[in-house]
Design a protein around this motif. Structure first.
Motif, PDB file in Angstrom:
ATOM      1  N   LEU A   1      -1.601  14.716  -4.153  1.00 41.84           N
ATOM      2  CA  LEU A   1      -0.621  15.161  -5.149  1.00 41.84           C
ATOM      3  C   LEU A   1      -0.747  16.657  -5.423  1.00 41.84           C
ATOM      4  O   LEU A   1       0.265  17.365  -5.519  1.00 41.84           O
ATOM      5  CB  LEU A   1      -0.788  14.375  -6.450  1.00 41.84           C
ATOM      6  N   LYS A   2      -1.963  17.148  -5.533  1.00 38.98           N
ATOM      7  CA  LYS A   2      -2.164  18.581  -5.776  1.00 38.98           C
ATOM      8  C   LYS A   2      -1.681  19.408  -4.586  1.00 38.98           C
ATOM      9  O   LYS A   2      -1.105  20.485  -4.772  1.00 38.98           O
ATOM     10  CB  LYS A   2      -3.634  18.871  -6.070  1.00 38.98           C
ATOM     11  N   ALA A   3      -1.901  18.916  -3.373  1.00 34.93           N
ATOM     12  CA  ALA A   3      -1.430  19.630  -2.178  1.00 34.93           C
ATOM     13  C   ALA A   3       0.094  19.653  -2.120  1.00 34.93           C
ATOM     14  O   ALA A   3       0.690  20.684  -1.764  1.00 34.93           O
ATOM     15  CB  ALA A   3      -2.006  18.975  -0.926  1.00 34.93           C
ATOM     16  N   MET A   4       0.736  18.536  -2.466  1.00 35.06           N
ATOM     17  CA  MET A   4       2.204  18.491  -2.498  1.00 35.06           C
ATOM     18  C   MET A   4       2.741  19.500  -3.508  1.00 35.06           C
ATOM     19  O   MET A   4       3.685  20.243  -3.224  1.00 35.06           O
ATOM     20  CB  MET A   4       2.687  17.077  -2.856  1.00 35.06           C
ATOM     21  N   PHE A   5       2.116  19.533  -4.685  1.00 37.58           N
ATOM     22  CA  PHE A   5       2.535  20.452  -5.741  1.00 37.58           C
ATOM     23  C   PHE A   5       2.372  21.905  -5.303  1.00 37.58           C
ATOM     24  O   PHE A   5       3.275  22.731  -5.469  1.00 37.58           O
ATOM     25  CB  PHE A   5       1.710  20.166  -7.009  1.00 37.58           C
ATOM     26  N   ALA A   6       1.222  22.221  -4.726  1.00 34.34           N
ATOM     27  CA  ALA A   6       0.959  23.596  -4.283  1.00 34.34           C
ATOM     28  C   ALA A   6       1.904  24.013  -3.159  1.00 34.34           C
ATOM     29  O   ALA A   6       2.435  25.140  -3.157  1.00 34.34           O
ATOM     30  CB  ALA A   6      -0.487  23.724  -3.820  1.00 34.34           C
TER      31      ALA A   6
ATOM     32  N   ILE B   1       8.453  15.761  -7.923  1.00 37.67           N
ATOM     33  CA  ILE B   1       7.463  15.640  -6.853  1.00 37.67           C
ATOM     34  C   ILE B   1       6.843  14.253  -6.978  1.00 37.67           C
ATOM     35  O   ILE B   1       6.140  13.963  -7.942  1.00 37.67           O
ATOM     36  CB  ILE B   1       6.382  16.730  -6.989  1.00 37.67           C
ATOM     37  N   ARG B   2       7.115  13.401  -6.001  1.00 36.42           N
ATOM     38  CA  ARG B   2       6.672  12.004  -6.120  1.00 36.42           C
ATOM     39  C   ARG B   2       5.976  11.529  -4.859  1.00 36.42           C
ATOM     40  O   ARG B   2       6.396  11.839  -3.755  1.00 36.42           O
ATOM     41  CB  ARG B   2       7.857  11.100  -6.438  1.00 36.42           C
TER      42      ARG B   2
END
Length: 150
Positions: free
Chosen positions: A75-80, A99-100
């Protein structure tokens, strides 16, 4: 307030699961968003949406917390990645709720009561995850958790 928690040396997997999974288990499809926090006990708490609309909090508790670190990092990688792409293109960063990460969770529901400023209690539910499956960045399925002791 009295601390009723047992010492860690007395907490076995059977005792832990007996306290967590008091209701029947079910299987649910949840879309997790990168809104991540830790509880006072160190459990991983991630906000998500059941059926795309109903907001829930998925709890990865106890010994399952370490196994759920892959979900947290995904999730953190997707957000970044999405924030970096937005900054590079000069557009606004995406909303956190957009972001899901789709995940299949086997777990049970636990009620939670919160008092509002006017003194009324509001009930919401938390999904306690026993086992889960999700796709990583390469499309490979990752499995985590364990069935609870009965």
């Amino acid at each position: 307030m009295q601390n009723r928690r047992s010492a860690l040396k007395y907490i076995t997997p059977k005792v832990e699961d007996g306290g967590l999974f008091k209701k029947d288990l079910g299987q649910f499809r949840v879309a997790l968003v990168p809104h991540i926090k830790r509880s006072s006990r160190g459990d991983l708490v991630i906000r998500g949406y059941l059926n795309g609309t109903a907001e829930v909090f998925v709890i990865f508790a106890g010994r399952r917390t370490k196994e759920a670190l892959g979900i947290e990092s995904r999730l953190k990688a997707m957000f970044a990645r999405l924030n970096h792409a937005a900054a590079k293109s000069g557009s606004e960063p995406p909303q956190v709720n957009s972001i899901r990460l789709g995940i299949h969770v086997e777990g049970s529901w636990r009620p939670r009561f919160q008092r509002d400023v006017s003194g009324w209690d509001h009930r919401s539910y938390q999904l306690l995850a026993a086992r889960w499956a999700y796709a990583d960045a390469d499309g490979m399925t990752n499995l985590g958790g364990r069935p609870p002791f009965t």
